[in-house]
Scaffold this active site. Structure first.
Site, mmCIF file in Angstrom:
data_model
loop_
_atom_site.group_PDB
_atom_site.id
_atom_site.type_symbol
_atom_site.label_atom_id
_atom_site.label_comp_id
_atom_site.label_asym_id
_atom_site.label_seq_id
_atom_site.Cartn_x
_atom_site.Cartn_y
_atom_site.Cartn_z
ATOM 1 N N ASP A 120 3.777 8.604 6.680
ATOM 2 C CA ASP A 120 4.031 7.239 6.280
ATOM 3 C C ASP A 120 3.178 6.959 5.370
ATOM 4 O OD1 ASP A 120 6.147 6.964 8.141
ATOM 5 O OD2 ASP A 120 4.807 6.286 9.643
ATOM 6 N N LYS A 121 3.614 6.119 4.323
ATOM 7 C CA LYS A 121 2.953 5.468 3.327
ATOM 8 C C LYS A 121 1.415 5.390 3.765
ATOM 9 C CE LYS A 121 2.599 1.249 0.050
ATOM 10 N NZ LYS A 121 3.241 0.204 0.001
#
Length: 304
Positions: free
Chosen positions: A139-140
């Site tokens: 994820d970011k």
């Protein structure tokens, strides 16, 4: 154009068609499906239907997905923290806040943009122009180790290892609360949340099996520092599993409290620390470790 045919069962009778499609097709957002519905791309018994259409048992649904025009993704000279590189692959330590591959709203400043500049176009093409070289992602706001494939041979090999769960993946995280047990396992199928489409959830229809092993490393002031080892690699797996047992990750506003108790913290405290796999050409087992980022180390000191 891609066409998907679905048949509603007895348990689906009375459900709105947009909700039904979103639960069956977790790779498509509900808003995107509603656009297709509005354009007449969904028919039942040969007639176009709207998003509010209620299903009946045995309804045959035809969904026509138009071909998307993919944007031109440009190389960008963004520094990379490279842990390893050879002719087949490279292993990077992804920083917090960096999106892995381009998507709606993020067509620049992603890891892929940086990889295209660094590798000069020498990336596997199996995942298309938006995800060259990307065989798995984080994820970011998750930091840590990620393998990128330069060749299709490497991509196929890593994809097969991921499919049979033979890759070593260990994460470090800070979770709310104090665990009673020192070690435990969380199991529960993970799929798209039936209502909140940005979220994943456990025990949902069409969910995929997911297993997370948790080891408590240290009990802090109101929090626990843990290591999570993955048997499977579902979207948001650690975040969903720990939230499902009442211990969401610190900073995770999607699965935990909306207000973070730590000022300035961006996203969940989750770090992909260890990644191990067999090299696609030599078959040698390789294992890489990404050190804890500075923000994570400072948090641990603060919470001790």
């Amino acid at each position: 154009m891609e066409t998907i045919i679905l048949t509603a069962g007895a348990e689906d009778a009375g459900e709105r068609i947009d909700a039904y499609l979103a639960s069956c097709l977790s790779n498509l957002s509900r808003s995107y499906l509603q656009k297709i519905l509005k354009a007449g791309g969904v028919t039942v018994a040969g007639k176009p239907v709207r998003a509010s259409f209620r299903l009946f048992e045995g309804a045959e649904i035809r969904l026509d997905i138009p071909e998307e025009q993919e944007p031109n993704i440009l190389p960008e000279d963004i520094p990379l923290d490279i842990l390893y590189e050879d002719n087949e692959l490279l292993v990077v330590n992804k920083p917090k806040g960096m999106v892995v591959h381009p998507a709606a709203g993020h067509y620049s400043h992603t890891l892929v943009n940086a990889l295209m500049f660094h590798c000069r176009g020498q990336l596997s093409g199996i995942n298309g122009v938006l995800r060259p070289g990307i065989v798995h992602r984080i994820d970011k706001d998750t930091t840590g180790v990620l393998v990128v494939c330069k060749t299709d041979l490497a991509h196929r090999s890593l994809a097969e290892q991921l499919a049979v769960h033979s890759i070593t993946r260990k994460y470090r995280a800070i979770a709310y609360g104090l665990f009673k047990e020192d070690a435990f396992t969380v199991e529960g199928n993970i799929g798209r949340h039936p209502v909140e489409r940005k979220k994943m959830a456990v025990h949902v229809r069409n969910g995929k099996p997911a297993v997370t092993h948790v080891q408590v490393l240290e009990r802090l002031k109101g929090f626990s520092y843990v290591e999570c080892s993955l048997e499977t690699g579902r979207t948001h797996q650690i975040r969903v599993h720990l939230s499902s047992v009442g211990h969401p990750l610190l900073g995770d506003e999607l699965y935990g409290p909306k207000k973070c108790p730590v000022a300035g913290l961006q996203g969940q405290t989750l770090h992909a620390m260890v990644l191990g796999f067999r090299h696609p050409v030599t078959d040698e087992y390789l294992e890489f470790t990404a050190p804890l980022p500075e923000y994570f180390q400072k948090l641990l000191k603060k919470l001790r």
